[in-house]
Write a protein that holds these residues in place. Structure first.
Motif, PDB file in Angstrom:
ATOM      1  N   THR A   1     -54.721  43.035  17.370  1.00 30.06           N
ATOM      2  CA  THR A   1     -53.918  44.135  16.848  1.00 30.06           C
ATOM      3  C   THR A   1     -54.780  45.079  16.005  1.00 30.06           C
ATOM      4  O   THR A   1     -55.908  44.750  15.639  1.00 30.06           O
ATOM      5  CB  THR A   1     -52.771  43.608  15.973  1.00 30.06           C
ATOM      6  OG1 THR A   1     -53.329  42.979  14.811  1.00 30.06           O
ATOM      7  CG2 THR A   1     -51.902  42.612  16.727  1.00 30.06           C
ATOM      8  N   THR A   2     -54.217  46.216  15.674  1.00 30.46           N
ATOM      9  CA  THR A   2     -54.921  47.197  14.855  1.00 30.46           C
ATOM     10  C   THR A   2     -55.207  46.646  13.462  1.00 30.46           C
ATOM     11  O   THR A   2     -56.275  46.869  12.906  1.00 30.46           O
ATOM     12  CB  THR A   2     -54.077  48.482  14.745  1.00 30.46           C
ATOM     13  OG1 THR A   2     -53.696  48.894  16.057  1.00 30.46           O
ATOM     14  CG2 THR A   2     -54.865  49.597  14.088  1.00 30.46           C
TER      15      THR A   2
ATOM     16  N   GLN B   1     -55.611  43.485  12.635  1.00 35.41           N
ATOM     17  CA  GLN B   1     -56.666  42.478  12.745  1.00 35.41           C
ATOM     18  C   GLN B   1     -58.034  43.144  12.880  1.00 35.41           C
ATOM     19  O   GLN B   1     -59.007  42.728  12.253  1.00 35.41           O
ATOM     20  CB  GLN B   1     -56.402  41.557  13.940  1.00 35.41           C
ATOM     21  CG  GLN B   1     -55.201  40.659  13.737  1.00 35.41           C
ATOM     22  CD  GLN B   1     -54.819  39.904  14.997  1.00 35.41           C
ATOM     23  OE1 GLN B   1     -55.083  40.355  16.106  1.00 35.41           O
ATOM     24  NE2 GLN B   1     -54.183  38.753  14.819  1.00 35.41           N
TER      25      GLN B   1
END
Length: 96
Positions: free
Chosen positions: A2-3, A5
């Motif tokens: 994800t962004t 992460q």
């Protein structure tokens, strides 16, 4: 990934020094092995592409990501950051 992460890994990588360098011989089997071993030990590594390397750092990052089964976190200038999730018993980085 994800962004959030990816942003977390970028923040961790900001304080790191490059542990490997890619020179004029570009990607060799020995370099690929060294990167795979470093990813196993550290999970997150930074690689420096030297001035005498004629290849594009973004292309190098993609090739290394495929060969080591890792994810390219970012490529800024001549710096490449790779991440490979560790095994459950050896995890060092916990993603949000």
């Amino acid at each position: 990934m994800t962004t959030k992460q990816r942003a977390y890994l970028k923040s961790l990588a900001m304080t790191m020094d490059p542990i490997l360098q890619i020179g004029k011989s570009s990607i060799t089997p020995e370099l690929t092995t060294a990167i795979a071993e470093a990813l196993e030990a550290r999970e997150l590594i930074k690689i420096n592409v030297l001035q005498n390397c004629a290849d594009d750092p973004k292309e190098l990052a993609q090739i290394l990501g495929e060969r080591t089964r890792s994810q390219v976190v970012q490529v800024i200038g001549k710096k490449i950051v790779l991440y490979k999730e560790g095994k459950d018993d050896k995890k060092k980085i916990v993603l949000p």
